[in-house]
Design a protein around this motif. Sequence first.
Motif, PDB file in Angstrom:
ATOM      1  N   HIS A   1       0.818  -1.210   0.000  1.00 23.61           N
ATOM      2  CA  HIS A   1       0.000   0.000   0.000  1.00 23.61           C
ATOM      3  C   HIS A   1       0.859   1.271   0.000  1.00 23.61           C
ATOM      4  N   THR A   2       2.053   1.196   0.579  1.00 25.77           N
ATOM      5  CA  THR A   2       2.949   2.354   0.535  1.00 25.77           C
ATOM      6  C   THR A   2       3.406   2.633  -0.889  1.00 25.77           C
ATOM      7  N   LEU A   3       3.783   1.597  -1.617  1.00 26.93           N
ATOM      8  CA  LEU A   3       4.160   1.766  -3.018  1.00 26.93           C
ATOM      9  C   LEU A   3       2.992   2.294  -3.840  1.00 26.93           C
ATOM     10  N   GLY A   4       1.799   1.748  -3.582  1.00 29.65           N
ATOM     11  CA  GLY A   4       0.631   2.191  -4.329  1.00 29.65           C
ATOM     12  C   GLY A   4       0.325   3.653  -4.122  1.00 29.65           C
ATOM     13  N   LYS A   5       0.523   4.145  -2.903  1.00 28.56           N
ATOM     14  CA  LYS A   5       0.284   5.559  -2.610  1.00 28.56           C
ATOM     15  C   LYS A   5       1.203   6.450  -3.437  1.00 28.56           C
ATOM     16  N   VAL A   6       2.491   6.120  -3.479  1.00 29.04           N
ATOM     17  CA  VAL A   6       3.453   6.955  -4.207  1.00 29.04           C
ATOM     18  C   VAL A   6       3.230   6.841  -5.716  1.00 29.04           C
ATOM     19  N   GLN A   7       2.972   5.635  -6.217  1.00 32.84           N
ATOM     20  CA  GLN A   7       2.754   5.469  -7.654  1.00 32.84           C
ATOM     21  C   GLN A   7       1.491   6.186  -8.107  1.00 32.84           C
ATOM     22  N   SER A   8       0.453   6.177  -7.280  1.00 35.30           N
ATOM     23  CA  SER A   8      -0.767   6.907  -7.621  1.00 35.30           C
ATOM     24  C   SER A   8      -0.481   8.407  -7.724  1.00 35.30           C
ATOM     25  N   TRP A   9       0.369   8.913  -6.850  1.00 40.91           N
ATOM     26  CA  TRP A   9       0.761  10.324  -6.918  1.00 40.91           C
ATOM     27  C   TRP A   9       1.599  10.602  -8.160  1.00 40.91           C
ATOM     28  N   VAL A  10       2.478   9.674  -8.515  1.00 40.86           N
ATOM     29  CA  VAL A  10       3.314   9.841  -9.703  1.00 40.86           C
ATOM     30  C   VAL A  10       2.457   9.966 -10.962  1.00 40.86           C
ATOM     31  N   PHE A  11       1.392   9.177 -11.055  1.00 39.43           N
ATOM     32  CA  PHE A  11       0.526   9.234 -12.231  1.00 39.43           C
ATOM     33  C   PHE A  11      -0.503  10.363 -12.159  1.00 39.43           C
ATOM     34  N   GLY A  12      -0.430  11.175 -11.109  1.00 39.48           N
ATOM     35  CA  GLY A  12      -1.322  12.312 -11.003  1.00 39.48           C
ATOM     36  C   GLY A  12      -2.728  11.979 -10.573  1.00 39.48           C
ATOM     37  N   LEU A  13      -2.954  10.769 -10.059  1.00 39.14           N
ATOM     38  CA  LEU A  13      -4.284  10.352  -9.631  1.00 39.14           C
ATOM     39  C   LEU A  13      -4.529  10.618  -8.158  1.00 39.14           C
ATOM     40  N   ASP A  14      -3.485  10.914  -7.412  1.00 36.41           N
ATOM     41  CA  ASP A  14      -3.595  11.273  -5.999  1.00 36.41           C
ATOM     42  C   ASP A  14      -2.934  12.638  -5.833  1.00 36.41           C
ATOM     43  N   THR A  15      -3.731  13.645  -5.646  1.00 36.38           N
ATOM     44  CA  THR A  15      -3.211  15.013  -5.600  1.00 36.38           C
ATOM     45  C   THR A  15      -2.916  15.494  -4.188  1.00 36.38           C
ATOM     46  N   SER A  16      -3.110  14.648  -3.191  1.00 38.24           N
ATOM     47  CA  SER A  16      -2.845  15.051  -1.808  1.00 38.24           C
ATOM     48  C   SER A  16      -1.354  14.889  -1.509  1.00 38.24           C
ATOM     49  N   ALA A  17      -0.588  15.912  -1.819  1.00 40.02           N
ATOM     50  CA  ALA A  17       0.867  15.844  -1.663  1.00 40.02           C
ATOM     51  C   ALA A  17       1.267  15.647  -0.206  1.00 40.02           C
ATOM     52  N   ALA A  18       0.519  16.229   0.715  1.00 38.42           N
ATOM     53  CA  ALA A  18       0.876  16.117   2.131  1.00 38.42           C
ATOM     54  C   ALA A  18       0.788  14.680   2.626  1.00 38.42           C
ATOM     55  N   SER A  19      -0.183  13.928   2.117  1.00 37.23           N
ATOM     56  CA  SER A  19      -0.346  12.551   2.578  1.00 37.23           C
ATOM     57  C   SER A  19       0.642  11.600   1.921  1.00 37.23           C
ATOM     58  N   VAL A  20       1.242  11.999   0.791  1.00 38.97           N
ATOM     59  CA  VAL A  20       2.169  11.106   0.111  1.00 38.97           C
ATOM     60  C   VAL A  20       3.596  11.266   0.622  1.00 38.97           C
ATOM     61  N   ILE A  21       3.879  12.376   1.288  1.00 35.69           N
ATOM     62  CA  ILE A  21       5.241  12.620   1.774  1.00 35.69           C
ATOM     63  C   ILE A  21       5.707  11.545   2.757  1.00 35.69           C
ATOM     64  N   PRO A  22       4.899  11.140   3.756  1.00 32.79           N
ATOM     65  CA  PRO A  22       5.361  10.065   4.654  1.00 32.79           C
ATOM     66  C   PRO A  22       5.686   8.774   3.919  1.00 32.79           C
ATOM     67  N   ALA A  23       4.886   8.420   2.914  1.00 30.59           N
ATOM     68  CA  ALA A  23       5.162   7.207   2.148  1.00 30.59           C
ATOM     69  C   ALA A  23       6.475   7.331   1.386  1.00 30.59           C
ATOM     70  N   MET A  24       6.746   8.493   0.813  1.00 30.69           N
ATOM     71  CA  MET A  24       7.997   8.716   0.103  1.00 30.69           C
ATOM     72  C   MET A  24       9.183   8.639   1.057  1.00 30.69           C
ATOM     73  N   LEU A  25       9.043   9.210   2.235  1.00 30.03           N
ATOM     74  CA  LEU A  25      10.134   9.180   3.208  1.00 30.03           C
ATOM     75  C   LEU A  25      10.427   7.744   3.657  1.00 30.03           C
ATOM     76  N   VAL A  26       9.382   6.932   3.801  1.00 26.17           N
ATOM     77  CA  VAL A  26       9.594   5.530   4.180  1.00 26.17           C
ATOM     78  C   VAL A  26      10.374   4.791   3.098  1.00 26.17           C
ATOM     79  N   LEU A  27      10.021   5.008   1.846  1.00 23.64           N
ATOM     80  CA  LEU A  27      10.726   4.327   0.746  1.00 23.64           C
ATOM     81  C   LEU A  27      12.180   4.783   0.665  1.00 23.64           C
ATOM     82  N   VAL A  28      12.411   6.075   0.857  1.00 24.58           N
ATOM     83  CA  VAL A  28      13.791   6.584   0.847  1.00 24.58           C
ATOM     84  C   VAL A  28      14.584   5.997   2.009  1.00 24.58           C
ATOM     85  N   ALA A  29      13.965   5.923   3.190  1.00 27.02           N
ATOM     86  CA  ALA A  29      14.651   5.371   4.367  1.00 27.02           C
ATOM     87  C   ALA A  29      14.967   3.899   4.172  1.00 27.02           C
TER      88      ALA A  29
END
Length: 330
Positions: free
Chosen positions: A283-311
């Motif tokens: 689900h973490t990958l899905g959140k970031v990929q949905s944002w990448v394709f422009g289907l999830d516009t809530s940037a604030a909610s995707v930042i934690p998922a991105m930080l987890v993947l980077v970590a």
Amino acid sequence: MPIHDLGYRGWQGDRMATLLRPWIVARSGVSLVLRRRWLRTMLMLAWLPIVFPAFGLFAFEYSSTEPDLQRVIVRMAVGPLNQPELASQIIDDHDAARHQVWSTLILAFFRYPQLFAMVILIGLIAPMLISYDLRTKAYLMYFSRPLSPSQYILGKSAVIWFLLSMIATLPAFLLYLLGVLLSPDFSVVTQTWDIPLRILAASAVLMIPTTSLAVAYSSLTVESRYATFAWFTTWTMGFVAYQVLTSASAVMASGSMRPPRGRRGWENINFDFDRWRLLSPYHTLGKVQSWVFGLDTSAASVIPAMLVLVAVTAISFWVVRRRIIARLSV
């Protein structure tokens, strides 16, 4: 007679460019894994799910002139894609809905069949990449040459990147090409020119953290079966934990003994799906990929998922590098 020193002597010939040295490790790894017949069969079977999004693109592009196909794509948007607002847009403005329809179908291809294929493929191949070298001491052969630990890790990771590009990136590009060919004219490229770039970005989101984690598991043991078990356990337990905790939270929020049914039921209780998302790699990958394709516009909610993947990527690289350096220091 004079005594000649036959010990170590520095290499006086030409050396390969530093940036190309991981390529040697990757090339040997790819040639070894492709010798397995079951792997070649799996790579071919992984292309079969492309039929479903390709049919969706076909139905959409001809829905403006074929009412039957329009009903098909509308039912697909309401049902499997779970986007009733997209169905309304397809009926009202066909051309304006094209970018979102294409992105949704390609994202669905990434999220469902290819993500599960990725989990299986990495789970069967990645655990052997470093654990086998540690068990047989083959790493001594690699580092007898001018190769750094980082270059070794990059070369091993590139083996998995190559395989994942074969089952995810290339089919996604083929889907985009099919969409262009099925369109009434090539002016559609001006509406969807950014989708290939989004495919590359979504592929990087899929490949880099997952490969780093799998290689880290492989470096922690000389028995590849333990790394395989850890890999599948991570994905299974994360998925189950997210589903259980989300359902339990929904039951408490709704005041019912059963979780809400359908999208409208979840919207009625204003449920926060991101509460437990970071527990599940899927689900973490899905959140970031949905944002990448422009289907999830809530940037604030995707930042934690991105930080987890980077970590995960950074910590995994540090673990692998430390394990290799420790072996070389013995």
